[in-house]
Structures are given as C-alpha cells and as structure tokens.
Design an enzyme around this catalytic site. Structure first.
Site, PDB file in Angstrom:
ATOM      1  N   LYS A 151      -9.871  26.596 -53.079  1.00 42.83           N
ATOM      2  CA  LYS A 151     -10.394  26.139 -54.379  1.00 42.83           C
ATOM      3  C   LYS A 151     -11.798  25.577 -54.201  1.00 42.83           C
ATOM      4  O   LYS A 151     -12.188  25.161 -53.108  1.00 42.83           O
ATOM      5  CB  LYS A 151      -9.498  25.068 -55.012  1.00 42.83           C
ATOM      6  CG  LYS A 151      -9.365  23.741 -54.245  1.00 42.83           C
ATOM      7  CD  LYS A 151     -10.403  22.685 -54.582  1.00 42.83           C
ATOM      8  CE  LYS A 151     -10.255  21.440 -53.728  1.00 42.83           C
ATOM      9  NZ  LYS A 151     -11.381  20.596 -53.526  1.00 42.83           N
ATOM     10  N   ASP A 161      -3.775  17.366 -53.731  1.00 49.05           N
ATOM     11  CA  ASP A 161      -4.330  18.644 -54.205  1.00 49.05           C
ATOM     12  C   ASP A 161      -3.315  19.795 -54.224  1.00 49.05           C
ATOM     13  O   ASP A 161      -3.632  20.903 -54.652  1.00 49.05           O
ATOM     14  CB  ASP A 161      -5.504  19.082 -53.310  1.00 49.05           C
ATOM     15  CG  ASP A 161      -6.776  18.307 -53.633  1.00 49.05           C
ATOM     16  OD1 ASP A 161      -6.834  17.676 -54.706  1.00 49.05           O
ATOM     17  OD2 ASP A 161      -7.704  18.333 -52.804  1.00 49.05           O
TER      18      ASP A 161
HETATM   19  O1  C5P Z   1      -3.782  12.861 -51.198  1.00 48.28           O
HETATM   20  P1  C5P Z   1      -4.547  13.172 -49.959  1.00 48.28           P
HETATM   21  O2  C5P Z   1      -3.736  12.923 -48.717  1.00 48.28           O
HETATM   22  O3  C5P Z   1      -5.148  14.531 -49.978  1.00 48.28           O
HETATM   23  O4  C5P Z   1      -5.760  12.163 -49.930  1.00 48.28           O
HETATM   24  C1  C5P Z   1      -6.499  11.888 -48.765  1.00 48.28           C
HETATM   25  C2  C5P Z   1      -7.214  10.561 -48.914  1.00 48.28           C
HETATM   26  O5  C5P Z   1      -8.298  10.674 -49.845  1.00 48.28           O
HETATM   27  C3  C5P Z   1      -6.377   9.420 -49.433  1.00 48.28           C
HETATM   28  O6  C5P Z   1      -5.699   8.788 -48.406  1.00 48.28           O
HETATM   29  C4  C5P Z   1      -7.420   8.515 -50.068  1.00 48.28           C
HETATM   30  O7  C5P Z   1      -8.078   7.759 -49.085  1.00 48.28           O
HETATM   31  C5  C5P Z   1      -8.425   9.499 -50.619  1.00 48.28           C
HETATM   32  N1  C5P Z   1      -8.163   9.816 -52.034  1.00 48.28           N
HETATM   33  C6  C5P Z   1      -8.486   8.887 -53.009  1.00 48.28           C
HETATM   34  N2  C5P Z   1      -8.228   9.191 -54.325  1.00 48.28           N
HETATM   35  C7  C5P Z   1      -7.700  10.389 -54.673  1.00 48.28           C
HETATM   36  C8  C5P Z   1      -7.370  11.346 -53.689  1.00 48.28           C
HETATM   37  C9  C5P Z   1      -7.623  11.031 -52.376  1.00 48.28           C
HETATM   38  O8  C5P Z   1      -8.987   7.802 -52.719  1.00 48.28           O
HETATM   39  N3  C5P Z   1      -7.489  10.654 -55.961  1.00 48.28           N
END
Ligand code: C5P
Length: 289
Positions: A10, A136
C-alpha cells in the site's frame, strides 16, 4: 489442498495524526490505496498440527517475529484449530519501507487460513482480530482504496484510485515506526486537508488527489534523512505530478498521469537509488476474496 494468494503493498495518499491517545497510539486519518507490487503466499495443509513458515528472502525471520506467523497462531488459538499449515512466503515488497509489506502478508495469511481451515469467518471478523497484531492489517484485508481512522484499524471503503503511474524509490535506510511517531511534534506540523483528499477520491479527480497529498510523518523522517528528502525533490524535478513519503518511510512515491513522463521519472531516479519501481494502482479488488 493448496491456496495461492497475492499480497499487495500500500501507499498512503494522506496520513494525518490528530492526537496521542491514552493507549500510546496516535488517532489517525489516513487515505490508503493498494498498488500492484505484491508478495506471494502459498498455503498448504500438512499432516502435523503446527505452523511452518518458509520465507523465500534473506534476513526475514520465519518465527514469532514474523507477522504471518503471529497471524496464523492467533487464528489457530482463538478458534482452537487442530490442523497445521505450511506457508511459503515469496517476498517482492521492500521490507521496513512504509509499504505495509509485513501487514499485507499477515492479511493474506488470515484470508488463506480462513479458507484452508474452513473457519467461515467474515472479512469484518478477520479485521477485528487482526488489530491485535498490527494497525495496518485491517486495511490490507479490504485492499483497494480506503479511509482508515482510529489507530488505523477502522476502515471505510472508497472508490477506486483513478488510473495513473506510481514510481516508488526505497532508499537503503532503516526506519523505526515507533520512533518516528515518538518524535512527531503535533503542534508544529502542517496537517493535510483530508476532506479535500476524500472528495478527490469520490470524484475520481487525480489533480485534486495530487494537490491534497500530505503526510505528517515527513516532518520527522525527511528532516533526519536528507536522502529521502532528496529523492522526493528529484521526483518533482523529473516531472512527477506529486510526490510524497509513504507511511513512516523511507519509501517515497511519485504520482504521474502520463506514461512517457512516468518513464522519465523512473529512469531519472535509478541514477540516485538502487530500488526503484514503476507500478499502477491495484484495482482488482476481487482477487483475494
Ligand atoms: O500497530 P503497529 O504495530 O503497526 O504500530 C507500530 C507502532 O507505531 C506502535 O507501537 C506505535 O508506536 C506507532 N503507532 C502510533 N499510532 C498509530 C499506529 C502506530 O503511534 N495509529
């Protein structure tokens, strides 16, 4: 029984962070679209009750550190599945690039195992479950073009991205998404006009889409990595209609309407970056359903 799936990457057409939530995540508004740069997964039932992940790429883990493995285990435990699977992952999408490579693999694994293990779960049920392992993955389950809110897991489908060329350049820099979010100064950034982007997508108006692209995470990644900033500038110099970083980076992409100009951007960038791709939006939304 064997299932073959494509897992497309994406790009973010816009990425805004509104505020930091109590759970540590940021409340976001993102418009995303899938592109025809894809990994391939092959899923196969095996006689033993285990998950075997076979990754056809160097330096990518094949255990609990891989989102595919986590997704398979989550589904297996939640639905008490007493069957196993061998998952072969053929990587084409650059890793840690801001292109949701790991998330799309996990989404394809959830879809494929749902079929292989005959669980009969809906896309909504898979999306809800997926939020436990990454923000995601829900978007990747739906694919196409969508508006993602919450921490990225609340998905609203949008019309297809208008036809265009997309040139991606991935510099050989590693970016940590948590540290980019951590360094983001929300009171200092320029927020994208998400409403205008949504209207552009609804109208199928590529000019409006190009004009309203914006990503608050550029304020962190571009400033710390001059190479990323340079690639974005080069894209515009070579004739891109718009250029922006995807996700937390470091991949930057250009949107170009005309094929001849897209070729010029692609060829020009290859002198500055070893990983350059020229692709189209992925509009075949039925392919993995
Ligand atoms: O959800 P995911 O593991 O992909 O997110 C990785 C990191 O990115 C999270 O631990 C957080 O630090 C940051 N993040 C965030 N806000 C979001 C998505 C991700 O702060 N909406």
């Amino acid at each position: 029984m064997k299932i073959d799936l494509k897992a497309p990457a994406k790009i973010n057409l816009s990425l805004d962070a509104l505020y930091k939530r109590e759970d540590g995540y940021h409340e976001v508004e993102m418009v995303m679209t899938t592109i025809d740069l894809a990994d391939r997964l092959e899923l196969e039932l095996i006689s033993s009750d285990e998950i075997i992940l076979d990754v056809r790429a160097h330096f990518i883990p094949n255990d609990h550190r891989n989102l595919v493995y986590q997704a398979a285990l989550l589904l297996k435990e939640k639905y008490n599945v007493r069957m196993g699977a061998r998952i072969t992952l053929d990587k084409q999408i650059p890793v840690s690039a801001g292109l949701a490579g790991g998330s799309t693999d996990a989404a394809a694994a959830l879809k494929g195992l749902n079929e292989l293990w005959k669980l009969g779960l809906s896309l909504e049920e898979l999306a809800e479950l997926s939020a436990r392992i990454g923000s995601d993955i829900a978007f990747c389950l739906y694919g196409g073009t969508a508006f993602a809110t919450g921490r990225g897991e609340v998905i609203q489908k949008l019309p297809m991205m208008p036809s265009c060329w997309i040139i991606l350049a991935k510099p050989s820099i590693s970016i940590s998404t948590p540290s980019v979010y951590k360094e983001l100064k929300l009171d200092e950034v320029e927020h994208p006009d998400t409403k205008r982007m949504l209207a552009g997508i609804e109208a199928g108006d590529l000019d409006a889409i190009c004009d309203s692209m914006g990503n608050v995470l550029e304020s962190v990644t571009l400033e710390k990595n001059p190479k990323v900033k340079q690639l974005k500038q080069k894209m515009l110099e070579f004739g891109a209609d718009a250029a922006m970083m995807s996700g937390s980076g470091p991949t930057v992409f250009a949107i170009v309407k005309q094929y001849s100009r897209a070729k010029r951007v692609y060829n020009g960038l290859r002198g500055f970056c070893s990983e350059v791709y020229m692709v189209r939006p992925w509009n075949d939304e039925g392919i993995n359903k």
